[in-house]
Design an enzyme around this catalytic site. Structure first.
Site, PDB file in Angstrom:
ATOM      1  N   LYS A 187      -0.595   6.938 -23.651  1.00  0.00           N
ATOM      2  CA  LYS A 187       0.006   7.031 -24.886  1.00  0.00           C
ATOM      3  C   LYS A 187       1.437   6.739 -24.979  1.00  0.00           C
ATOM      4  CE  LYS A 187      -3.781   9.729 -24.940  1.00  0.00           C
ATOM      5  NZ  LYS A 187      -4.708   9.887 -23.749  1.00  0.00           N
ATOM      6  N   ASP A 212       1.551  19.200 -21.384  1.00  0.00           N
ATOM      7  CA  ASP A 212       0.605  18.113 -21.507  1.00  0.00           C
ATOM      8  C   ASP A 212       1.382  17.325 -22.440  1.00  0.00           C
ATOM      9  OD1 ASP A 212      -0.860  15.939 -22.512  1.00  0.00           O
ATOM     10  OD2 ASP A 212      -2.815  17.484 -22.273  1.00  0.00           O
ATOM     11  N   PHE A 263      -6.757  19.815 -25.154  1.00  0.00           N
ATOM     12  CA  PHE A 263      -7.503  18.738 -25.419  1.00  0.00           C
ATOM     13  C   PHE A 263      -8.979  18.666 -24.672  1.00  0.00           C
ATOM     14  CE2 PHE A 263      -8.596  14.093 -24.674  1.00  0.00           C
ATOM     15  CZ  PHE A 263      -8.724  13.770 -25.818  1.00  0.00           C
ATOM     16  N   ASP A 264      -9.719  17.750 -25.234  1.00  0.00           N
ATOM     17  CA  ASP A 264     -11.257  18.179 -24.886  1.00  0.00           C
ATOM     18  C   ASP A 264     -11.278  17.887 -23.289  1.00  0.00           C
ATOM     19  OD1 ASP A 264     -10.933  15.560 -25.114  1.00  0.00           O
ATOM     20  OD2 ASP A 264     -12.777  15.181 -26.077  1.00  0.00           O
ATOM     21  N   HIS A 322     -19.417  13.803 -27.538  1.00  0.00           N
ATOM     22  CA  HIS A 322     -19.147  12.736 -28.514  1.00  0.00           C
ATOM     23  C   HIS A 322     -19.106  11.347 -27.956  1.00  0.00           C
ATOM     24  CE1 HIS A 322     -15.613  14.414 -26.635  1.00  0.00           C
ATOM     25  NE2 HIS A 322     -14.929  13.378 -26.686  1.00  0.00           N
ATOM     26  N   TYR A 355       0.842  -1.234  -0.076  1.00  0.00           N
ATOM     27  CA  TYR A 355      -0.100  -0.017  -0.092  1.00  0.00           C
ATOM     28  C   TYR A 355       0.793   1.113   0.020  1.00  0.00           C
ATOM     29  CZ  TYR A 355      -3.839   3.082   0.956  1.00  0.00           C
ATOM     30  OH  TYR A 355      -4.977   4.096   0.844  1.00  0.00           O
ATOM     31  N   ALA A 387       1.407  13.753 -23.221  1.00  0.00           N
ATOM     32  CA  ALA A 387       0.863  12.449 -23.521  1.00  0.00           C
ATOM     33  C   ALA A 387       1.761  11.925 -24.617  1.00  0.00           C
ATOM     34  CB  ALA A 387      -0.449  12.696 -24.085  1.00  0.00           C
TER      35      ALA A 387
HETATM   36  N1  F0G Z   1      -4.237  15.112 -22.826  1.00  0.00           N
HETATM   37  C1  F0G Z   1      -3.888  14.799 -24.224  1.00  0.00           C
HETATM   38  C2  F0G Z   1      -3.329  15.382 -25.501  1.00  0.00           C
HETATM   39  C3  F0G Z   1      -4.915  13.524 -24.736  1.00  0.00           C
HETATM   40  O1  F0G Z   1      -4.612  13.356 -25.976  1.00  0.00           O
HETATM   41  C4  F0G Z   1      -5.595  12.948 -23.671  1.00  0.00           C
HETATM   42  C5  F0G Z   1      -6.308  11.890 -24.109  1.00  0.00           C
HETATM   43  C6  F0G Z   1      -5.774  13.488 -22.476  1.00  0.00           C
HETATM   44  C7  F0G Z   1      -5.015  14.543 -22.043  1.00  0.00           C
HETATM   45  C8  F0G Z   1      -6.476  12.698 -21.346  1.00  0.00           C
HETATM   46  O2  F0G Z   1      -5.745  11.627 -20.912  1.00  0.00           O
HETATM   47  O3  F0G Z   1      -7.454   9.616 -21.731  1.00  0.00           O
HETATM   48  O4  F0G Z   1      -5.443   9.208 -19.689  1.00  0.00           O
HETATM   49  O5  F0G Z   1      -7.503  10.704 -19.218  1.00  0.00           O
HETATM   50  N2  F0G Z   1      -6.645  11.299 -25.167  1.00  0.00           N
HETATM   51  C9  F0G Z   1      -7.235  10.118 -25.565  1.00  0.00           C
HETATM   52  C10 F0G Z   1      -7.480  10.293 -27.090  1.00  0.00           C
HETATM   53  C11 F0G Z   1      -8.577   9.907 -24.986  1.00  0.00           C
HETATM   54  O6  F0G Z   1      -8.175   9.420 -27.652  1.00  0.00           O
HETATM   55  O7  F0G Z   1      -6.692  11.201 -27.931  1.00  0.00           O
HETATM   56  P1  F0G Z   1      -6.680  10.181 -20.263  1.00  0.00           P
END
Ligand code: F0G
Length: 456
Positions: A256, A213, A123-124, A447, A71, A215
């Site tokens: 990613k 960010d 990102f969304d 979406h 833990y 990713a």
């Molecule tokens: N930032 C970026 C640039 C992303 O592409 C994503 C996720 C996130 C943050 C959020 O991360 O999914 O781990 O919570 N992108 C995915 C996509 C969902 O299909 O592009 P997460």
């Protein structure tokens, strides 16, 4: 050699299943024309996302067996922390279960109502988390990013003049600036080292922290190697380290570029912010040495972060994505250019010129692609970003794209040849793609759960 091969061989395979067109027409109608509502087993080639869908290596699977599930203070956490620090270089490393958890925690810790968070293009989920904190997410991409044909090598760059103007007026309302590399919503386009370096100078002048960010930081680093003078002889690791050196912190979805099926991280220098975030982490994610992940996940991510910086991998990754783009381009299919790192983006409006924006051309194309060939793609356009104005009219985004996101180390060249052939055929019959309309549209992240019907 001109041929760039997959730098791995396949030890375990996962069967995929062909379906008939009639079956697919029925399945997508049952899913009310939302590909997110399909069962994955009814999809032949799944290009919905490159997130959490990668194949782990033998080393990662071996790491899974090494996972320490204690833990508190698990060995796996220290391995994870060391791996992140060796690339990101910040003082604090906080594991989270995925990218949006990192976003939510950072926003909850430091964003106040009325704040403004500038970015290249958020990102969304990032935008949604900022807005859930009653703050404003402002996109400041360079103008070239809005033109799908413009071949600027770093279309992910931020417009630094606009950033400076905004900070001049509003810096007291800006808790941090966030640059997304590569810029997913803007087409998987990279950010240059020069842009990061200069953005840091602008932020420093106003005492505002710069976050990344991250990713897809490794793909971004490789584009810098390929395209930015002075980086040809540096390793991807050295380039990534320099990218992070211009930041005060980073958020990463490790689903990613860390080859994780789940996982995320917040990495930052500020002691005060780290303290606040860790307190919130314990409240909803888990203790500070696991953050909602199992020890085995932390092991796999630590190893993935090393593997993604291997040059053979990145050369193959960027070349194999471009392969899809080049072949579609030869067939005349309208695309976003230059080709991104993790995905190829079809231009929905130019593909379906017979459909007006209200009939959701990009989304309609994604539905047709499933019906035609069992390929699942993701619209990043009118459905994701369209806004209904108070007078009932719609405001549509600059681009209505369909993203073919390529999972890491999963599909071979013949899978991609099939994708190219299928899209080429569909392009020949594009006039027959029917338009769609909303049956249900939720206000937040529409979406994922919107429902549609065919326009009669
Ligand atoms: N930032 C970026 C640039 C992303 O592409 C994503 C996720 C996130 C943050 C959020 O991360 O999914 O781990 O919570 N992108 C995915 C996509 C969902 O299909 O592009 P997460």
């Amino acid at each position: 050699m001109k041929t760039i091969i997959e730098p791995f061989r396949i030890k375990v395979v996962e069967p995929i299943r062909m379906t008939t067109r009639e079956e697919r027409q029925r399945k997508i109608a049952e899913a009310e024309y939302n590909p997110f509502r399909l069962k994955a087993e009814d999809v032949l080639i799944d290009l919905l996302t490159d997130s959490g869908t990668g194949a782990m290596s033998t080393h990662q699977w071996a790491g899974v067996m090494e996972g320490d599930e204690s833990y508190a203070g698990a060995r796996s956490f220290f391995r994870f922390e060391a791996s992140v620090k060796s690339v990101f270089g910040h003082k604090h490393v906080i594991p989270t279960h995925q990218g949006r958890a990192s976003e939510r925690l950072l926003c909850a810790a430091v964003v106040k109502p009325g704040d403004v968070i500038p970015g290249n293009t958020h990102f969304d989920t990032t935008r949604a988390n900022i807005e859930a904190s009653h703050a404003e997410a402002v996109d400041l991409p360079i103008p070239e990013a809005r033109d799908p044909e413009n071949l600027h090598p770093f279309k992910g760059n931020m417009d630094l003049q606009k950033l400076e103007d905004l900070l001049n007026k509003e810096h007291h309302r800006v808790p941090f600036v966030l640059i997304t590399a590569t810029n997913n919503s803007g087409g998987g386009q990279p950010v240059s080292m020069a842009n990061l370096r200069e953005a840091k100078k602008v932020c420093d002048a106003f005492g505002v922290p710069l976050f990344l960010d991250a990713a897809r930081f490794a793909e971004n680093a490789y584009f810098i190697k390929l395209r930015e003078p002075g980086y040809q002889d540096k390793t991807p690791r050295e380039i990534a380290q320099e990218m992070f050196s211009y930041t005060d912190g980073a958020l990463m979805s490790m689903k990613k570029d860390a080859f994780g099926n789940i996982g995320g991280v917040i990495s930052l220098n500020s002691d005060a912010w780290a303290e606040k975030i860790r307190t919130l982490l314990i409240l909803t994610e888990g203790f500070v040495t696991y953050g909602g992940l199992a020890g085995r996940d932390l092991e796999a991510l630590a190893i993935g972060l090393e593997e993604v910086l291997e040059e053979d991998y990145l050369r193959y990754r960027i070349a194999s994505t471009a392969y899809v783009g080049q072949h579609l381009d030869e067939l005349g299919v309208p695309l976003l250019k230059p080709f991104g790192g993790h995905a190829i983006y079809l231009d929905g409006r130019r593909f379906c010129q017979h459909l007006p924006d209200e009939q959701l051309p990009g989304w309609a194309l994604s539905v047709a692609l499933y019906e035609h060939a069992g390929i699942r793609a993701c619209e990043i356009g009118n459905v994701m970003f369209g806004k209904k104005l108070p007078d009932g009219s719609w405001q549509w985004p600059a681009l209505d794209l369909v993203r073919l996101a390529i999972p890491r180390r999963v599909y071979t060249q013949s899978h991609m040849d099939y994708v190219v052939e299928a899209i080429g055929e569909l392009y020949q019959q594009r006039q027959s793609i029917p338009g769609l309309e909303f049956v249900y549209r939720p206000d937040v992240l529409p979406h994922f759960s919107a429902r549609f019907r065919l326009r009669s």
